[in-house]
Scaffold this motif. Structure first.
Motif, PDB file in Angstrom:
ATOM      1  N   ASN A 135      -2.874  -4.590  -3.930  1.00 29.22           N
ATOM      2  CA  ASN A 135      -2.285  -3.797  -4.970  1.00 29.22           C
ATOM      3  C   ASN A 135      -2.251  -4.613  -6.343  1.00 29.22           C
ATOM      4  O   ASN A 135      -1.677  -5.802  -6.182  1.00 29.22           O
ATOM      5  CB  ASN A 135      -0.958  -3.230  -4.704  1.00 29.22           C
ATOM      6  N   SER A 195      -2.003  -3.025  -9.608  1.00 24.67           N
ATOM      7  CA  SER A 195      -1.809  -1.845 -10.374  1.00 24.67           C
ATOM      8  C   SER A 195      -0.423  -1.475 -10.691  1.00 24.67           C
ATOM      9  O   SER A 195      -0.117  -1.444 -11.961  1.00 24.67           O
ATOM     10  CB  SER A 195      -2.480  -0.475  -9.805  1.00 24.67           C
ATOM     11  N   TRP A 205       3.563   5.907  -8.185  1.00 27.86           N
ATOM     12  CA  TRP A 205       2.722   5.655  -9.264  1.00 27.86           C
ATOM     13  C   TRP A 205       2.792   6.555 -10.372  1.00 27.86           C
ATOM     14  O   TRP A 205       2.478   6.156 -11.407  1.00 27.86           O
ATOM     15  CB  TRP A 205       1.204   6.083  -8.615  1.00 27.86           C
ATOM     16  N   VAL A 215       1.401  -1.407   0.826  1.00 29.70           N
ATOM     17  CA  VAL A 215       1.273  -1.436  -0.758  1.00 29.70           C
ATOM     18  C   VAL A 215       1.519  -0.321  -1.249  1.00 29.70           C
ATOM     19  O   VAL A 215       1.379   0.556  -0.865  1.00 29.70           O
ATOM     20  CB  VAL A 215      -0.004  -2.220  -0.989  1.00 29.70           C
ATOM     21  N   MET A 245       0.416   0.915  -3.952  1.00 28.93           N
ATOM     22  CA  MET A 245      -1.136   1.543  -4.517  1.00 28.93           C
ATOM     23  C   MET A 245      -2.096   0.727  -3.869  1.00 28.93           C
ATOM     24  O   MET A 245      -2.181  -0.489  -4.203  1.00 28.93           O
ATOM     25  CB  MET A 245      -1.153   1.683  -6.050  1.00 28.93           C
ATOM     26  N   CYS A 278      -5.573  -0.900  -4.341  1.00 29.73           N
ATOM     27  CA  CYS A 278      -6.603  -1.197  -5.185  1.00 29.73           C
ATOM     28  C   CYS A 278      -7.801  -1.845  -4.437  1.00 29.73           C
ATOM     29  O   CYS A 278      -8.949  -1.319  -4.302  1.00 29.73           O
ATOM     30  CB  CYS A 278      -6.019  -2.028  -6.279  1.00 29.73           C
TER      31      CYS A 278
END
Length: 276
Positions: A97, A99, A104, A142, A144, A146
């Motif tokens: 991650n 981001s 989110w 995580v 998000m 990625c």
């Protein structure tokens, strides 16, 4: 000539490109960049280096080829590139991650964004460099995804796993890989002065630890000379991985499952994350 902590990290990053052949090395961050240049000067002379824009460059930075973006993408999607990115978070299967931290929809911290994480991990080997190993980075899950980890790649099937590979994760504490039956993270080597207990304390998930854990290999005198006199004569590497907290020339005998020679905890570093 005792290697510094930063120089062990450089060697560990350089080893990621050993035997890669003629692929585009894309190091993101200072220590990985020194490592890639060291690898090309020594055991991986066929590596291709770029100026980060549109030129392939030689060891002295002189342009020796043109790499337009369309050609760059061809190398990426054909597995002819090995990138070393950063990670704000990474889990036991290598999901990365960069981001955001938190939910989110309303993150606690906004970071770089997804950037090239999905394309990198699904199309060419992707390693990671993390200057400060901590439970804030090594997390159970995580926030998000990625960069795609082994569990998600396997769930997606052969079209995703064709080029998916995470050769190694290098941190200020050691080297990690996924050479386990379920492709969960494994402690592959300890940097001198670091114990297994220290690594476990800094990891937010259950880490696979072999009965015998080797030390990260010593740089040779020739490699040290290249690092110190040719590639990084101003010592920028030591600002990213300072020597404070690690004893130079630490004992290098008999690290086991219960730990290497019990020499104090290592130092601090700065988080870094990748892009192109």
């Amino acid at each position: 000539m005792n290697p510094t902590p930063a120089e062990y990290c450089v060697i560990a990053c350089a080893e990621a490109w050993r035997d890669n052949g003629e692929v585009l090395a894309s190091p993101m961050g200072l220590i990985p960049s020194i490592g890639a240049r060291l690898a090309k000067r020594t055991f991986s002379p066929d590596l291709l280096l770029t100026d980060g824009e549109a030129m392939l460059v030689g060891l002295d930075g002189t342009p020796e080829g043109w790499l337009p973006y369309r050609q760059h993408l061809t190398m990426v999607t054909g597995g002819r590139r090995h990138v070393m990115m950063g990670a704000s978070q990474i889990d036991r299967f290598g999901n990365q991650n960069i981001s955001c931290v938190g939910d989110w929809a309303r993150p606690k911290r906004q970071l770089l964004g997804v950037r090239g994480g999905p394309v990198n991990t699904l199309n060419n080997p992707t390693s990671y460099w993390i200057p400060k190993h901590s439970t804030r980075v090594f997390v159970p899950k995580v926030d998000m995804v990625c960069g795609v980890g082994y569990d998600r790649a396997a769930a997606a099937g052969p079209s995703v796993t064709r080029f998916h590979r995470i050769p190694r994760v290098v941190t200020d504490l050691g080297v990690f890989d996924f050479a386990t039956p379920d492709h969960s993270m494994r402690l592959a080597s300890l940097h001198p002065g670091v114990t297994v207990e220290r690594v476990r304390e800094a990891t937010g998930f259950e880490l696979y630890v072999p009965d015998e854990v080797p030390y990260t290999r010593e740089p040779t005198p020739a490699e040290l000379e290249l690092i110190r006199e040719v590639i990084d004569p101003k010592g920028a590497r030591d600002r990213e991985v300072p020597a404070a907290g690690m004893i130079p020339g630490a004992a290098r005998t008999g690290p086991t499952e219960t730990g290497a020679a019990k020499i104090g905890p290592t130092r601090t570093g700065a988080a870094e994350a990748g892009g192109r």
